[in-house]
Design a protein around this motif. Structure first.
Motif, PDB file in Angstrom:
ATOM      1  N   UNK A 128       0.927  -1.105  -0.091  1.00 27.79           N
ATOM      2  CA  UNK A 128      -0.018   0.043  -0.007  1.00 27.79           C
ATOM      3  C   UNK A 128       0.943   1.258  -0.034  1.00 27.79           C
ATOM      4  N   UNK A 129       2.078   1.084  -0.152  1.00 27.78           N
ATOM      5  CA  UNK A 129       3.018   2.071  -0.244  1.00 27.78           C
ATOM      6  C   UNK A 129       3.341   2.688   1.293  1.00 27.78           C
ATOM      7  N   UNK A 130       3.976   3.717   1.304  1.00 28.57           N
ATOM      8  CA  UNK A 130       4.537   4.158   2.658  1.00 28.57           C
ATOM      9  C   UNK A 130       3.614   4.753   3.306  1.00 28.57           C
ATOM     10  N   UNK A 131       3.651   4.549   4.623  1.00 26.95           N
ATOM     11  CA  UNK A 131       2.502   5.097   5.452  1.00 26.95           C
ATOM     12  C   UNK A 131       2.841   5.698   6.958  1.00 26.95           C
ATOM     13  N   UNK A 132       2.257   6.431   7.523  1.00 30.13           N
ATOM     14  CA  UNK A 132       2.651   7.051   8.837  1.00 30.13           C
ATOM     15  C   UNK A 132       1.471   6.681   9.902  1.00 30.13           C
ATOM     16  N   UNK A 133       2.027   7.114  10.951  1.00 36.66           N
ATOM     17  CA  UNK A 133       1.058   6.875  12.223  1.00 36.66           C
ATOM     18  C   UNK A 133       1.017   8.003  13.289  1.00 36.66           C
ATOM     19  N   UNK A 134      -0.015   8.039  13.994  1.00 39.07           N
ATOM     20  CA  UNK A 134       0.103   8.953  15.184  1.00 39.07           C
ATOM     21  C   UNK A 134      -1.061   8.529  16.265  1.00 39.07           C
ATOM     22  N   UNK A 135      -0.926   9.291  17.344  1.00 33.22           N
ATOM     23  CA  UNK A 135      -1.639   8.983  18.523  1.00 33.22           C
ATOM     24  C   UNK A 135      -1.952  10.453  19.289  1.00 33.22           C
ATOM     25  N   UNK A 136      -3.105  10.625  19.791  1.00 32.48           N
ATOM     26  CA  UNK A 136      -3.528  11.603  20.675  1.00 32.48           C
ATOM     27  C   UNK A 136      -4.149  11.039  21.824  1.00 32.48           C
ATOM     28  N   UNK A 137      -3.522  11.324  23.081  1.00 29.74           N
ATOM     29  CA  UNK A 137      -3.900  10.732  24.260  1.00 29.74           C
ATOM     30  C   UNK A 137      -4.308  11.894  25.277  1.00 29.74           C
ATOM     31  N   UNK A 138      -5.626  11.988  25.799  1.00 30.42           N
ATOM     32  CA  UNK A 138      -5.889  12.827  26.823  1.00 30.42           C
ATOM     33  C   UNK A 138      -6.403  12.107  28.119  1.00 30.42           C
ATOM     34  N   UNK A 139      -5.731  12.465  29.165  1.00 34.34           N
ATOM     35  CA  UNK A 139      -6.244  11.788  30.305  1.00 34.34           C
ATOM     36  C   UNK A 139      -6.422  12.714  31.482  1.00 34.34           C
ATOM     37  N   UNK A 140      -7.554  12.584  32.521  1.00 41.49           N
ATOM     38  CA  UNK A 140      -7.670  13.238  33.608  1.00 41.49           C
ATOM     39  C   UNK A 140      -7.996  12.361  34.685  1.00 41.49           C
ATOM     40  N   UNK A 141      -7.075  12.574  35.748  1.00 42.13           N
ATOM     41  CA  UNK A 141      -7.332  11.759  37.271  1.00 42.13           C
ATOM     42  C   UNK A 141      -7.718  12.592  38.180  1.00 42.13           C
ATOM     43  N   UNK A 148     -10.355   6.338  46.483  1.00 33.84           N
ATOM     44  CA  UNK A 148     -11.218   6.607  45.446  1.00 33.84           C
ATOM     45  C   UNK A 148     -10.460   7.133  44.210  1.00 33.84           C
ATOM     46  N   UNK A 149     -10.742   6.746  42.747  1.00 35.27           N
ATOM     47  CA  UNK A 149      -9.976   7.514  41.678  1.00 35.27           C
ATOM     48  C   UNK A 149     -11.093   7.390  40.374  1.00 35.27           C
ATOM     49  N   UNK A 150     -11.060   8.515  39.956  1.00 35.30           N
ATOM     50  CA  UNK A 150     -11.811   8.756  38.740  1.00 35.30           C
ATOM     51  C   UNK A 150     -10.792   9.163  37.601  1.00 35.30           C
ATOM     52  N   UNK A 151     -10.979   8.070  36.632  1.00 31.04           N
ATOM     53  CA  UNK A 151      -9.935   8.165  35.324  1.00 31.04           C
ATOM     54  C   UNK A 151     -10.830   8.777  34.242  1.00 31.04           C
ATOM     55  N   UNK A 152     -10.630   9.689  33.514  1.00 30.67           N
ATOM     56  CA  UNK A 152     -11.055   9.977  31.943  1.00 30.67           C
ATOM     57  C   UNK A 152     -10.310   9.933  30.849  1.00 30.67           C
ATOM     58  N   UNK A 153     -10.351   8.909  30.024  1.00 35.78           N
ATOM     59  CA  UNK A 153      -8.962   8.754  29.018  1.00 35.78           C
ATOM     60  C   UNK A 153      -9.688   8.835  27.724  1.00 35.78           C
ATOM     61  N   UNK A 154      -9.350   9.684  26.694  1.00 31.59           N
ATOM     62  CA  UNK A 154      -9.615   9.456  25.441  1.00 31.59           C
ATOM     63  C   UNK A 154      -8.309   9.287  24.616  1.00 31.59           C
ATOM     64  N   UNK A 155      -8.501   8.435  23.587  1.00 30.69           N
ATOM     65  CA  UNK A 155      -7.315   7.805  22.857  1.00 30.69           C
ATOM     66  C   UNK A 155      -7.735   7.787  21.301  1.00 30.69           C
ATOM     67  N   UNK A 156      -6.945   8.577  20.513  1.00 29.08           N
ATOM     68  CA  UNK A 156      -7.223   8.401  18.900  1.00 29.08           C
ATOM     69  C   UNK A 156      -5.864   8.054  18.267  1.00 29.08           C
ATOM     70  N   UNK A 157      -6.084   7.098  17.742  1.00 28.06           N
ATOM     71  CA  UNK A 157      -5.115   6.409  16.766  1.00 28.06           C
ATOM     72  C   UNK A 157      -5.405   6.337  15.371  1.00 28.06           C
ATOM     73  N   UNK A 158      -4.230   6.838  14.527  1.00 24.47           N
ATOM     74  CA  UNK A 158      -4.674   6.957  12.869  1.00 24.47           C
ATOM     75  C   UNK A 158      -3.438   6.432  12.196  1.00 24.47           C
ATOM     76  N   UNK A 159      -3.782   5.926  11.198  1.00 22.49           N
ATOM     77  CA  UNK A 159      -2.628   5.466  10.033  1.00 22.49           C
ATOM     78  C   UNK A 159      -3.008   6.167   8.825  1.00 22.49           C
ATOM     79  N   UNK A 160      -2.044   6.670   8.029  1.00 24.64           N
ATOM     80  CA  UNK A 160      -2.182   7.514   6.966  1.00 24.64           C
ATOM     81  C   UNK A 160      -1.326   7.302   5.711  1.00 24.64           C
TER      82      UNK A 160
END
Length: 725
Positions: free
Chosen positions: A355-368, A391-403
């Motif tokens: 599929x040719x040359x590819x790249x990747x990336x990620x964006x992580x956001x966490x609140x605890x 007590x612990x409350x964790x909110x985590x969003x994770x986006x991963x992309x290949x392009x």
């Protein structure tokens, strides 16, 4: 021809020698119980003296391993502790540095600047999941994997507790715990400045100031650090360093308020911001982890992010005991962009799968947000106890992309027209726990300790990429601990422990199965002794652990990051730590760690039964030699030599990929002024310039058509200057 001797031939003489050492230590234990008046005295005992009459002594190290201030030699736990003096002498600047000096423990930094993997007594870190070791900084739990790698400056003490510590430290302490205490505010105005210049144009500047706003009532401490580097390891295709650090800045502020003798309030704030390299893996076409290759990708990766920490701690003396309340808040951000095929268009124009040359990336956001309440009975009583809730409350969003990589650099990540794959998830975790410990002196020289903790994790995941839905699950566990400790005299104790640990289950990428929680039971006997007129400290422990649903990590089709389970794992081993002062001015410290972490049952791949677990390193030995001598006019010269020997390392459950054994050498030469108001030191790390992969992933466990390895740094040399007032 094999890269190194077979594991059995390599370990047998070492194991026999260490067994003999442990036997020799145990023979110092009297066969009968001494009288009750042999208890440890409160004051410093007399030591042997030099001809000039000055006492020679092993430094007394106070730790908080059991949530109380105790002498290290009185704690019935295998603990590797570093005092402020040891931290300075050994040149400990990072998590990597002190773990290198800790047997039965390894640390790897790979893929992104903040990404790290720790293995302790065979229990392994897995990506994007709970750590196998609880990390506590100034009493506040660091609940994210990205928080383990840190710069260590203005630090007072480091404690590494080995073996499951779930009863007091919770669900992330299945392999152990790390306590880090930074230096506290002081009444007296004082400060420091430290400058480090090293290989690869490395520059590191740290400084601090402490004093009183109101004497004995309001105290402050400020400490900051900034560092950068042009890097040491080059991408030979691009002609640029893969490990350059554009900046890594940290600012820490502490305020201590003591309105009365019964009340203390501690406020702490910390800010970290960084930008550095990422995705620096090399293609290893031979499939041999000892085959060292330079990275040759056409995208030079980058990581950037920040961490914001706030905490509040209250300590109050009450009629029942000491009340401690700790509130912590963390906001963590990490982004990366980089190459996905680890190659370039000139050598592999087809990329990975045509599929040719590819790249990747990620964006992580966490609140605890965490809250702990703890009530501790007074010391010095035959019955002592601790009770608490967490007590612990964790909110985590994770986006991963290949392009698709069309030569437009890292900004192609944001072009929707080039997107090949997208995973976008939001995770919520609410963890709660109740715990307690009771210590009962059956006699003055015999103590029974019992502890129990109940942990519950409620997890929820939302698929934001496809909108296919939400899933939720909860995981819970009781974690008991039982310890019997006998003190034979003021310098010798022995203990036997049954302890447990728990690591929560959770969710993989949306659309893939969840992974199970991991449970570990540990049986351990140990001794702590002071010998040779109290110039030698020798601590040893034998352990046997059983893990159910052992967690490990792999990548599927070079797209999906998977956490999976091995049904049963048996772990057995030995820990030995020592410090020895042959004479004034010379100190030796080190240890030996042996861990056999073997797969006992694996229904997914039965062929792996009997193999070492992923990332296992069966043997590690360390030795540090510290020599200091006066050279006139209040000056003193110092020399420190460090040796770290590592056995082969098995990267995957099939044990096919292994890193050969190696020995790493370090050296520090210094000159210090009167009262150590200033010092200048030359240092070298990895003096033999040993090249190896800090992380290695075989094609079988990534879905790639080749193996990849993440290079560790080679030899580094530098100069460090320090001033205090």
């Amino acid at each position: 021809m094999p890269l190194s001797p077979s594991p059995s031939r390599q370990r047998r003489p070492v194991a026999l020698a260490i067994a003999a050492m442990l036997a020799a230590a145990m023979t110092t234990l009297p066969t009968a119980v001494r009288a009750a008046d042999a208890a440890v005295p409160a004051a410093e005992p007399d030591r042997a003296t030099e001809p000039d009459g000055e006492k020679v002594r092993i430094e007394r190290v106070v730790v908080t391993s059991q949530r109380r201030h105790e002498l290290l030699q009185d704690v019935p736990i295998a603990v590797k502790a570093f005092s402020a003096k040891q931290i300075e002498n050994a040149g400990i600047k990072s998590t990597q540095d002190f773990i290198n000096l800790t047997p039965n423990m390894s640390f790897d930094n790979s893929f992104t600047y903040g990404n790290s993997f720790v293995v302790i007594r065979g229990v392994t870190e897995v990506n994007n999941a709970d750590s196998p070791v609880a990390v506590i900084v100034d009493g506040v739990p660091q609940n994210n994997q990205k928080q383990l790698k840190m710069s260590l400056f203005d630090v007072d003490r480091i404690e590494v507790l080995k073996g499951p510590q779930g009863a007091l430290y919770g669900r992330n302490a299945i392999g152990g715990a790390i306590n880090i205490e930074t230096k506290q505010p002081s009444n007296q105005l004082e400060g420091f400045a430290n400058l480090l210049l090293g290989s690869g144009a490395e520059k590191e500047l740290s400084a601090g100031l402490s004093g009183a706003l109101v004497d004995n009532v309001a105290l402050f401490r400020l400490a900051a650090q900034t560092k950068r580097s042009d890097g040491l390891t080059r991408n030979t295709y691009l002609g640029a360093a893969i490990d350059a650090v554009d900046h890594d800045n940290t600012l820490r502020a502490k305020l201590a308020l003591m309105p009365s003798n019964e009340l203390r309030l501690d406020l702490r704030a910390s800010v970290t911001d960084f930008r550095a390299g990422a995705t620096w893996d090399s293609i290893v076409p031979s499939g041999q982890a000892g085959d060292i290759r330079a990275p040759r990708s056409n995208l030079l990766g980058q990581t950037w992010g920040s961490t914001r920490d706030l905490s509040f701690k209250l300590d109050a003396d009450t009629p029942l005991g000491a009340l401690t309340a700790i509130t912590g808040y963390t906001r963590l951000i990490e982004n990366y962009r980089g190459d996905n095929d680890f190659s370039n268009a000139l050598e592999r124009p087809e990329g990975l799968f045509g599929e040719g040359q590819t790249g990747q990336g990620m964006e992580l956001r966490t609140r605890m947000l965490s809250q702990e309440l703890r009530l501790t009975s007074p010391d010095g009583r035959p019955l002592r106890w601790i009770a608490g809730a967490y007590y612990l409350h964790t909110q985590r969003s994770l986006q991963t992309r290949v392009f698709t990589d069309e030569g437009g650099g890292l900004a192609q990540y944001d072009n929707p027209g080039l997107q090949i794959f997208l995973a976008n998830e939001d995770n919520s975790n609410r963890a709660s726990a109740a715990f307690g410990q009771v210590d009962l002196d059956l006699r003055k020289d015999l103590t029974l300790s019992t502890a129990l903790r109940y942990d519950r994790d409620a997890r929820r995941q939302v698929d934001l990429a496809t909108g296919l839905g939400t899933r939720s699950a909860s995981f819970s566990s009781w974690q008991p601990k039982l310890t019997l400790t006998e003190r034979f005299d003021r310098d010798t104790l022995a203990y036997a422990t049954f302890s447990t640990g728990f690591r929560s289950g959770g969710f993989n990428t949306p659309g893939l199965d969840e992974f199970k929680p991991e449970h570990l039971s540990n049986y351990e006997i140990g001794s702590k002794t002071m010998l040779l007129d109290q110039r030698l400290v020798l601590n040893a422990a034998l352990f046997h652990s059983r893990s159910k649903d052992f967690q490990y990590f792999y990548v599927k089709d070079n797209l999906y990051q998977i956490i999976a389970n091995i049904d049963r794992v048996n772990i057995r081993g030995l820990d030995v730590d020592f410090r020895y002062i042959p004479f004034k001015g010379l100190e030796l410290d080190g240890g030996v760690g042996i861990t056999h972490s073997k797969i006992a049952r694996n229904d997914v791949d039965p062929s792996t039964v009997g193999n070492y677990t992923p990332k296992s390193q069966p043997f590690k030995a360390t030795l540090g030699v510290q020599l200091a001598r006066p050279v006139g006019d209040g000056l003193s010269a110092s020399l420190r030599f460090d040796v770290e020997h590592r056995s082969q390392r098995y990267w995957h459950a099939d044990n096919a990929a292994l890193t050969p054994r190696m020995t790493l050498l370090g050296l520090r030469l210094g000159l210090r002024g009167a009262r150590e108001r200033w010092s200048v030191e030359l240092y070298g790390r990895n003096l033999g310039d040993r090249r190896y992969y800090a992380d290695y992933n075989a094609a079988k466990y990534t879905g790639l058509p080749f193996d990849i390895g993440s290079l560790a740094q080679g030899r580094t040399l530098g100069l460090e200057a320090r001033a205090r007032f």
